[in-house]
Design an enzyme around this catalytic site. Sequence first.
Site, mmCIF file in Angstrom:
data_model
loop_
_atom_site.group_PDB
_atom_site.id
_atom_site.type_symbol
_atom_site.label_atom_id
_atom_site.label_comp_id
_atom_site.label_asym_id
_atom_site.label_seq_id
_atom_site.Cartn_x
_atom_site.Cartn_y
_atom_site.Cartn_z
ATOM 1 N N ASP A 51 32.320 -63.323 -19.375
ATOM 2 C CA ASP A 51 31.486 -63.120 -17.934
ATOM 3 C C ASP A 51 30.281 -62.536 -19.012
ATOM 4 O OD1 ASP A 51 31.233 -61.828 -15.700
ATOM 5 O OD2 ASP A 51 32.448 -59.689 -15.835
ATOM 6 N N CYS A 96 34.349 -66.149 -14.155
ATOM 7 C CA CYS A 96 34.934 -65.430 -12.888
ATOM 8 C C CYS A 96 33.357 -65.210 -12.239
ATOM 9 C CB CYS A 96 35.037 -63.594 -12.994
ATOM 10 S SG CYS A 96 33.405 -62.951 -14.020
ATOM 11 N N GLN A 152 40.685 -60.091 -8.274
ATOM 12 C CA GLN A 152 39.459 -61.479 -9.230
ATOM 13 C C GLN A 152 40.764 -62.007 -10.767
ATOM 14 O OE1 GLN A 152 36.398 -63.272 -9.922
ATOM 15 N NE2 GLN A 152 37.893 -64.150 -11.453
ATOM 16 N N HIS A 181 38.093 -55.284 -11.483
ATOM 17 C CA HIS A 181 38.677 -56.109 -10.493
ATOM 18 C C HIS A 181 39.943 -56.825 -10.185
ATOM 19 C CE1 HIS A 181 35.941 -59.540 -8.067
ATOM 20 N NE2 HIS A 181 35.763 -59.584 -8.582
ATOM 21 N N ARG A 220 40.089 -67.740 -5.231
ATOM 22 C CA ARG A 220 40.075 -66.760 -4.889
ATOM 23 C C ARG A 220 40.846 -66.588 -3.686
ATOM 24 N NH1 ARG A 220 36.399 -63.206 -7.004
ATOM 25 N NH2 ARG A 220 37.430 -61.955 -5.491
ATOM 26 N N ARG A 235 33.228 -52.769 -2.441
ATOM 27 C CA ARG A 235 32.443 -53.126 -3.755
ATOM 28 C C ARG A 235 31.635 -52.235 -3.870
ATOM 29 N NH1 ARG A 235 30.346 -59.074 -6.233
ATOM 30 N NH2 ARG A 235 32.918 -58.842 -6.185
HETATM 31 N N1 NVA Z 1 31.541 -58.109 -14.730
HETATM 32 C C1 NVA Z 1 30.496 -58.639 -13.289
HETATM 33 C C2 NVA Z 1 31.537 -60.096 -12.483
HETATM 34 C C3 NVA Z 1 30.490 -60.119 -11.511
HETATM 35 C C4 NVA Z 1 32.171 -61.124 -10.476
HETATM 36 C C5 NVA Z 1 29.816 -57.541 -12.415
HETATM 37 O O1 NVA Z 1 30.370 -56.684 -12.833
HETATM 38 O O2 NVA Z 1 28.821 -58.106 -12.219
HETATM 39 N N1 CP Z 2 34.141 -63.433 -8.984
HETATM 40 C C1 CP Z 2 33.262 -62.635 -8.189
HETATM 41 O O1 CP Z 2 33.764 -61.661 -8.148
HETATM 42 O O2 CP Z 2 31.490 -63.523 -7.424
HETATM 43 P P1 CP Z 2 30.874 -62.663 -6.622
HETATM 44 O O3 CP Z 2 29.985 -61.947 -6.969
HETATM 45 O O4 CP Z 2 30.151 -63.486 -5.952
HETATM 46 O O5 CP Z 2 32.054 -61.470 -5.126
#
Ligand code: NVA
Ligand code: CP
Length: 329
Positions: A245, A285, A155, A152, A313, A125
């Site tokens: 989101d 998400c 997801q 992502h 997930r 990540r």
């Molecule tokens: N769009 C959000 C998704 C988190 C799972 C982010 O990137 O923070």
């Molecule tokens: N939706 C998702 O990816 O959650 P986290 O950021 O908690 O991994």
Amino acid sequence: MLAQRALALRAPVLRAWTLTRFTLMRHLINVSDLTTDEILRIFAISEDLKAKFRAGVREPLLPGRVMALVFEKQSLRTRVSFQAAMTHLGGASMMLGDDAGFGKRESLADFARVLSEMVDVIVLRTKKHQTVNEVAAHAACSVINGLTDQSHPCQALADLFTLREQFGALQGCKLAWVGDANNVARSLAMSCALLGVEFAVACPAGYEFEEAFVARLQSKAPGSKFRSTRDPLEAVRGASAVYTDVWASMGQEAELERRRRDFADYQVNGRLMAAASPTARFMHCLPARRGEEVTDEVMDGPYSIVVEQAANRMHVQKGILAWLLGAQA
Ligand code: NVA
Ligand code: CP
């Protein structure tokens, strides 16, 4: 004996898949790395393993395999679902913390070359999408994108799996995205295009998908139904599910005040849900900022499937891991 029992528990779909699987090393960086058939194969494995999990069976398809996770941003769902999935599959996992020095102590290429000599898969990540590309370019094992600023994929795959579970089939489904056309939205739009699901996005000016992304979507899945509008009511009309989101993703915290103003008319609330189809589900998400992009009424409403999405997930991570690693020596 144990191996024989594991084999006997395996469903026919899994055995057929194991025999025919593509044997070269693969990465999962974007949904567009996969064909429609490959996504459906991942779903078949996930479905099979989910049914077995619910029956109390944890099938050790990946004994002795090791997964490393390197996260530059916070995570609950992605991290835990991958680690639980690998444990259920009979493998092991390790979360590398800041002391591993990722991106600081040595070049990304050296980090990738060394780590991939010791583990079978790396879940990353990262703040920048390019970082995942660079690690994948130098790794001798599979690399999975666990979220970047651009996409992502894991997801989105779990979300389409959830949508299929809810409606029995994806044909005829429409997903409406209301809010920032962000990393999750890109992966969802691509998944919908590859799986024949109509996708509508409603967002304010300046927050739409880039033209290059829309062009890639159309070239990957010509004829897919995609619509971009400023009007949330128009986007949700006839939708099977309404998805939103956070207005400011991780790394965009400094823009939060401006984004709150820009997205003020894009909240998913009871009024917007009422404008969708009567059977429309609400999806997110997570994590959510209740009172901003979504109200409590919607998050906790009878049409909300946010917990089912999060639970899936883990099941879909199993499908991804088993598919990527299943037949590699
Ligand atoms: N769009 C959000 C998704 C988190 C799972 C982010 O990137 O923070
Ligand atoms: N939706 C998702 O990816 O959650 P986290 O950021 O908690 O991994």
